[in-house]
Scaffold this motif. Structure first.
Motif, PDB file in Angstrom:
ATOM      1  N   SER A   1       0.835  -1.201   0.000  1.00  0.00           N
ATOM      2  CA  SER A   1       0.000   0.000   0.000  1.00  0.00           C
ATOM      3  C   SER A   1       0.871   1.253   0.000  1.00  0.00           C
ATOM      4  O   SER A   1       1.998   1.251   0.495  1.00  0.00           O
ATOM      5  N   GLN A   2       0.298   2.302  -0.564  1.00  0.00           N
ATOM      6  CA  GLN A   2       0.972   3.597  -0.633  1.00  0.00           C
ATOM      7  C   GLN A   2       1.048   4.211   0.771  1.00  0.00           C
ATOM      8  O   GLN A   2       0.028   4.386   1.433  1.00  0.00           O
ATOM      9  N   PRO A   3       2.263   4.536   1.243  1.00  0.00           N
ATOM     10  CA  PRO A   3       2.362   5.208   2.555  1.00  0.00           C
ATOM     11  C   PRO A   3       1.678   6.577   2.501  1.00  0.00           C
ATOM     12  O   PRO A   3       1.605   7.215   1.445  1.00  0.00           O
ATOM     13  N   ALA A   4       1.171   7.022   3.630  1.00  0.00           N
ATOM     14  CA  ALA A   4       0.456   8.293   3.676  1.00  0.00           C
ATOM     15  C   ALA A   4       1.397   9.461   3.362  1.00  0.00           C
ATOM     16  O   ALA A   4       2.559   9.480   3.785  1.00  0.00           O
ATOM     17  N   ILE A   5       0.869  10.404   2.612  1.00  0.00           N
ATOM     18  CA  ILE A   5       1.575  11.655   2.348  1.00  0.00           C
ATOM     19  C   ILE A   5       1.180  12.647   3.435  1.00  0.00           C
ATOM     20  O   ILE A   5       0.001  12.842   3.722  1.00  0.00           O
TER      21      ILE A   5
ATOM     22  N   LEU B   1      -5.061   9.179  -2.736  1.00  0.00           N
ATOM     23  CA  LEU B   1      -3.814   8.948  -2.002  1.00  0.00           C
ATOM     24  C   LEU B   1      -4.042   9.087  -0.496  1.00  0.00           C
ATOM     25  O   LEU B   1      -4.654  10.061  -0.051  1.00  0.00           O
ATOM     26  N   PRO B   2      -3.561   8.132   0.295  1.00  0.00           N
ATOM     27  CA  PRO B   2      -3.699   8.247   1.749  1.00  0.00           C
ATOM     28  C   PRO B   2      -2.956   9.481   2.249  1.00  0.00           C
ATOM     29  O   PRO B   2      -1.832   9.762   1.818  1.00  0.00           O
TER      30      PRO B   2
ATOM     31  N   VAL C   1       2.356  22.503   2.750  1.00  0.00           N
ATOM     32  CA  VAL C   1       3.601  21.788   2.509  1.00  0.00           C
ATOM     33  C   VAL C   1       3.235  20.305   2.513  1.00  0.00           C
ATOM     34  O   VAL C   1       2.360  19.891   3.277  1.00  0.00           O
ATOM     35  N   ILE C   2       3.871  19.528   1.658  1.00  0.00           N
ATOM     36  CA  ILE C   2       3.717  18.075   1.748  1.00  0.00           C
ATOM     37  C   ILE C   2       5.061  17.430   2.023  1.00  0.00           C
ATOM     38  O   ILE C   2       6.120  17.978   1.678  1.00  0.00           O
ATOM     39  N   ASP C   3       4.996  16.283   2.667  1.00  0.00           N
ATOM     40  CA  ASP C   3       6.167  15.432   2.879  1.00  0.00           C
ATOM     41  C   ASP C   3       5.793  14.052   2.360  1.00  0.00           C
ATOM     42  O   ASP C   3       5.017  13.327   2.972  1.00  0.00           O
ATOM     43  N   ASP C   4       6.317  13.722   1.193  1.00  0.00           N
ATOM     44  CA  ASP C   4       6.042  12.435   0.553  1.00  0.00           C
ATOM     45  C   ASP C   4       7.261  11.546   0.740  1.00  0.00           C
ATOM     46  O   ASP C   4       8.179  11.535  -0.080  1.00  0.00           O
TER      47      ASP C   4
ATOM     48  N   TYR D   1       1.643  10.728  -9.643  1.00  0.00           N
ATOM     49  CA  TYR D   1       0.549   9.809  -9.331  1.00  0.00           C
ATOM     50  C   TYR D   1      -0.651   9.903 -10.275  1.00  0.00           C
ATOM     51  O   TYR D   1      -1.588   9.120 -10.153  1.00  0.00           O
ATOM     52  N   GLY D   2      -0.623  10.848 -11.202  1.00  0.00           N
ATOM     53  CA  GLY D   2      -1.821  11.114 -12.003  1.00  0.00           C
ATOM     54  C   GLY D   2      -2.044  10.210 -13.191  1.00  0.00           C
ATOM     55  O   GLY D   2      -3.082  10.308 -13.858  1.00  0.00           O
ATOM     56  N   LYS D   3      -1.076   9.348 -13.505  1.00  0.00           N
ATOM     57  CA  LYS D   3      -1.214   8.401 -14.627  1.00  0.00           C
ATOM     58  C   LYS D   3      -1.591   9.109 -15.931  1.00  0.00           C
ATOM     59  O   LYS D   3      -2.396   8.616 -16.714  1.00  0.00           O
TER      60      LYS D   3
END
Length: 209
Positions: free
Chosen positions: A2-6, A29-30, A59-62, A81-83
């Motif tokens: 699974s995708q880790p949370a952003i 996205l989580p 701000v995001i931390d991915d 992530y937008g494909k």
């Protein structure tokens, strides 16, 4: 796997932060939301300034990739992530999106966003000026949406996500949307997208509920 949370550093009544929250939700996205208390100056403290030297949300931390600026984050999320759906790669499509990202940072910020800052946060702007600026922008948007379903064409892109929130909440700043049928229809199309999440409305200006 699974995708880790952003991690999203946000303030719930910030339209800039909502752009990113909306994009994360549309992409499924989580997300781990980290509240930044702007009223208490949390965005100007050293620990936050280490994330964004301009002292602004969002701000995001991915997973260690820390990015600031709502429009820049939209570009990142769309490309990663937008494909291929949210940011065209052909020259004309990319340019059309960039045009509206510039509008979001320019005319929208100095029009509807500024008008809302007066009524919701007590900002010392000239209401008459920013409301007039807002209507000049809305006339252009309404005319352009005569020909297309979305700002950059017939499919939604990050241009729409960048523009949506402050236009949808323009009535909070005493900017009426009554004369702009195409803009209202466009807002409804965004709100009908799977995964749409709204920003809480503030009872201010023309917004009565």
């Amino acid at each position: 796997m699974s995708q880790p949370a952003i991690k999203l550093y946000n303030f719930p009544r910030s339209g800039h932060a909502h752009r990113v929250e909306l994009m994360l939700s549309l992409l499924g996205l989580p997300t781990e939301r980290v509240f930044v208390d702007l009223a208490k100056g949390a965005h100007k403290q050293p620990e936050f300034l280490a994330l964004n030297a301009f002292g602004q949300v969002p701000v995001i931390d991915d997973q260690g990739m820390v990015l600031a600026d709502s429009n820049a984050i939209l570009v990142y999320l769309a490309q990663k992530y937008g494909k291929g759906r949210w940011l065209p790669t052909d020259p004309v499509g990319a340019a059309r999106v960039q045009r509206w990202l510039s509008v979001a940072a320019g005319q929208i910020a100095s029009g509807p966003a500024a008008a809302r800052l007066i009524t919701v946060f007590g900002a010392p702007y000239n209401a008459e000026e920013v409301i007039a600026r807002s209507h000049s922008l809305l006339k252009v948007m309404d005319q352009e949406l005569t020909n297309t379903s979305y700002l950059a064409g017939e499919e939604p892109t990050i241009a729409d996500i960048a523009a949506y929130t402050y236009i949808a909440h323009a009535p909070e700043g005493n900017v009426s949307l009554d004369d702009y049928a195409n803009v209202r229809a466009w807002l409804a199309r965004i709100e009908a997208l799977p995964g749409f999440v709204a920003m809480p409305r503030t009872v201010a200006g023309l917004q009565t509920a």
